[in-house]
Design an enzyme around this catalytic site. Structure first.
Site, mmCIF file in Angstrom:
data_model
loop_
_atom_site.group_PDB
_atom_site.id
_atom_site.type_symbol
_atom_site.label_atom_id
_atom_site.label_comp_id
_atom_site.label_asym_id
_atom_site.label_seq_id
_atom_site.Cartn_x
_atom_site.Cartn_y
_atom_site.Cartn_z
ATOM 1 N N THR A 91 0.409 -4.092 1.243
ATOM 2 C CA THR A 91 1.453 -4.421 2.221
ATOM 3 C C THR A 91 2.749 -4.793 1.501
ATOM 4 O O THR A 91 3.845 -4.375 1.904
ATOM 5 C CB THR A 91 0.993 -5.628 3.088
ATOM 6 O OG1 THR A 91 -0.317 -5.346 3.576
ATOM 7 C CG2 THR A 91 1.940 -5.895 4.218
ATOM 8 N N ASP B 8 -1.549 -0.452 8.510
ATOM 9 C CA ASP B 8 -2.631 -1.065 7.758
ATOM 10 C C ASP B 8 -3.958 -0.562 8.336
ATOM 11 O O ASP B 8 -4.009 -0.182 9.511
ATOM 12 C CB ASP B 8 -2.528 -2.589 7.916
ATOM 13 C CG ASP B 8 -3.206 -3.318 6.779
ATOM 14 O OD1 ASP B 8 -3.678 -2.652 5.836
ATOM 15 O OD2 ASP B 8 -3.267 -4.560 6.821
HETATM 16 P P1 ADP Z 1 -2.996 -6.111 0.780
HETATM 17 O O1 ADP Z 1 -2.011 -5.504 1.737
HETATM 18 O O2 ADP Z 1 -3.422 -5.167 -0.310
HETATM 19 O O3 ADP Z 1 -4.181 -6.750 1.458
HETATM 20 P P2 ADP Z 1 -0.843 -7.993 0.241
HETATM 21 O O4 ADP Z 1 0.274 -7.064 -0.090
HETATM 22 O O5 ADP Z 1 -0.820 -8.622 1.600
HETATM 23 O O6 ADP Z 1 -2.257 -7.300 -0.015
HETATM 24 O O7 ADP Z 1 -0.860 -9.111 -0.902
HETATM 25 C C1 ADP Z 1 -1.429 -10.383 -0.711
HETATM 26 C C2 ADP Z 1 -0.553 -11.464 -1.341
HETATM 27 O O8 ADP Z 1 -0.713 -11.397 -2.759
HETATM 28 C C3 ADP Z 1 0.932 -11.271 -1.075
HETATM 29 O O9 ADP Z 1 1.390 -12.138 -0.088
HETATM 30 C C4 ADP Z 1 1.620 -11.598 -2.376
HETATM 31 O O10 ADP Z 1 2.124 -12.901 -2.358
HETATM 32 C C5 ADP Z 1 0.544 -11.505 -3.416
HETATM 33 N N1 ADP Z 1 0.723 -10.328 -4.280
HETATM 34 C C6 ADP Z 1 0.155 -9.118 -4.107
HETATM 35 N N2 ADP Z 1 0.476 -8.277 -5.112
HETATM 36 C C7 ADP Z 1 1.261 -8.987 -5.945
HETATM 37 C C8 ADP Z 1 1.913 -8.666 -7.187
HETATM 38 N N3 ADP Z 1 1.774 -7.470 -7.773
HETATM 39 N N4 ADP Z 1 2.667 -9.624 -7.772
HETATM 40 C C9 ADP Z 1 2.779 -10.854 -7.206
HETATM 41 N N5 ADP Z 1 2.182 -11.213 -6.044
HETATM 42 C C10 ADP Z 1 1.427 -10.298 -5.414
#
Ligand code: ADP
Length: 333
Positions: A65, A109
């Site tokens: 995301t 998503d």
């Molecule tokens: P997904 O969509 O894969 O479930 P998210 O994008 O919602 O994951 O990420 C979850 C949290 O982890 C985010 O709110 C962010 O703060 C943190 N995060 C994710 N990837 C990174 C990254 N590469 N660097 C720093 N923080 C990250």
């Protein structure tokens, strides 16, 4: 939901927003993916076009995301967000698509959960920006076609194999997000601690990172709990000891295993002689969904070498016995 619960949820949502990286520079790790994306975005921007449709897959909490929003910012366009299960009827996707601004990003998503009827009007929309609508029913039904502005779909999924191949083929590029390196998780914890304005010792960063399942969302969650612990116990900083106490309270062990992970391994060891045991049997013994076992627990347990998937079923490794301090002779209770 009572008022207090709502406020707490809103608070944790705003912290989540605060910690979410806004630029590629802030996004830690995943360098290959970032470089590839920068290329795609740079070229699209130069041509003054919207980018190709993009698909991200990988475990929950790895930053899919976040990437979608960073791309929106880099492209200078808005991001509309929805999810596969929210698109129940063709009308749901039609309403969203017909309201998109030129070049906007539509982030979906759990895209593997889009239903077939929705998919059918979604393909032509993705491919040729045409929305074919049917109004009315039976012989009086009329079809008409609506031209859509250019737009980019960014799909995210934990289960790419469940995407139908026609849907998958509509994406110009697909990216697999893998678990993070420990040093990257440490960087994320350091960055988040700074944003949350909390002092943290090096030892504490290391311990938190080790228990974070190589996953940024878990790292941030554990950090927030350690911050709470330090605050309530009037500690000036998050020390190694604060982290130990926090993990103890959360029943998370030094490798990041939670109660449910330990239960799964112990069940294989004690009820099935260490395995191999089939997924279905294991799921029944644990009273857990097969999907959850396969998607949530197993990838991490395999990654840290505590579990193997073999053609004849799941087995617990020697390391798992060692970690849980179980003797192999005790396995058949
Ligand atoms: P997904 O969509 O894969 O479930 P998210 O994008 O919602 O994951 O990420 C979850 C949290 O982890 C985010 O709110 C962010 O703060 C943190 N995060 C994710 N990837 C990174 C990254 N590469 N660097 C720093 N923080 C990250």
């Amino acid at each position: 939901m009572d008022k207090k619960e709502k406020t707490t949820n809103e608070e944790s949502e705003s912290i989540e927003q605060l910690l979410r990286p806004k630029t590629f520079g802030e996004y830690v790790g995943q360098d290959k993916i970032k470089n590839h994306l920068k290329l795609i975005i740079g070229a699209a921007k130069e041509r003054g076009e919207s980018s190709d449709h993009l698909l991200f897959y990988g475990q929950a909490g790895l930053g899919k995301t976040t990437l979608a929003y960073i791309i929106g910012k880099e492209m200078g366009v808005g991001v509309r967000s929805t999810s596969g299960p929210a698109l129940e009827k063709p009308g749901d996707i039609a309403a969203i698509l017909s309201n998109l601004e030129p070049n906007e990003i539509l982030f979906i998503d759990e895209i593997h959960r889009i239903n077939k009827l929705v998919e059918e009007i979604f393909y032509p929309a993705m491919e040729s920006r045409k929305l074919h609508l049917i109004i009315g029913k039976g012989p009086a039904a009329k079809t008409f076609t609506l031209d859509l502005p250019p737009f980019t779909v960014i799909g995210a999924t934990t289960k790419v194999n469940l995407l139908s191949s026609p849907l998958r083929s509509r994406f110009g590029a697909t990216f697999r997000l893998d678990y993070y390196q420990n040093e990257d998780v440490e960087k994320i914890i350091k960055r988040s601690a700074k944003i949350l304005n909390v002092e943290i010792a090096e030892e504490a960063i290391k311990k938190l990172a080790e228990a974070s399942r190589f996953t940024p969302r878990v790292a941030n969650r554990l950090l927030k709990r350690a911050r709470d612990y330090a605050q309530v116990n009037k500690k000036k900083e998050i020390s190694g000891e604060v982290v130990e106490k926090t993990l103890e309270m959360l029943e998370v062990d030094s490798l990041g295993l939670e109660e449910a992970d330990r239960e799964l391994l112990k069940t294989i060891m004690t009820k099935f002689g260490g395995g191999p045991v089939g997924l279905k049997t294991l799921a029944a013994a644990l009273n857990e969904e097969m999907d959850t076992i396969e998607e949530v627990y197993e990838p991490f347990l395999m990654k840290i070498g505590l579990l193997n998937r073999t053609p004849s079923g799941r087995t617990a490794t020697d390391l798992a016995y060692k970690h849980l301090k179980l003797d192999k002779t005790r396995k058949l209770i």
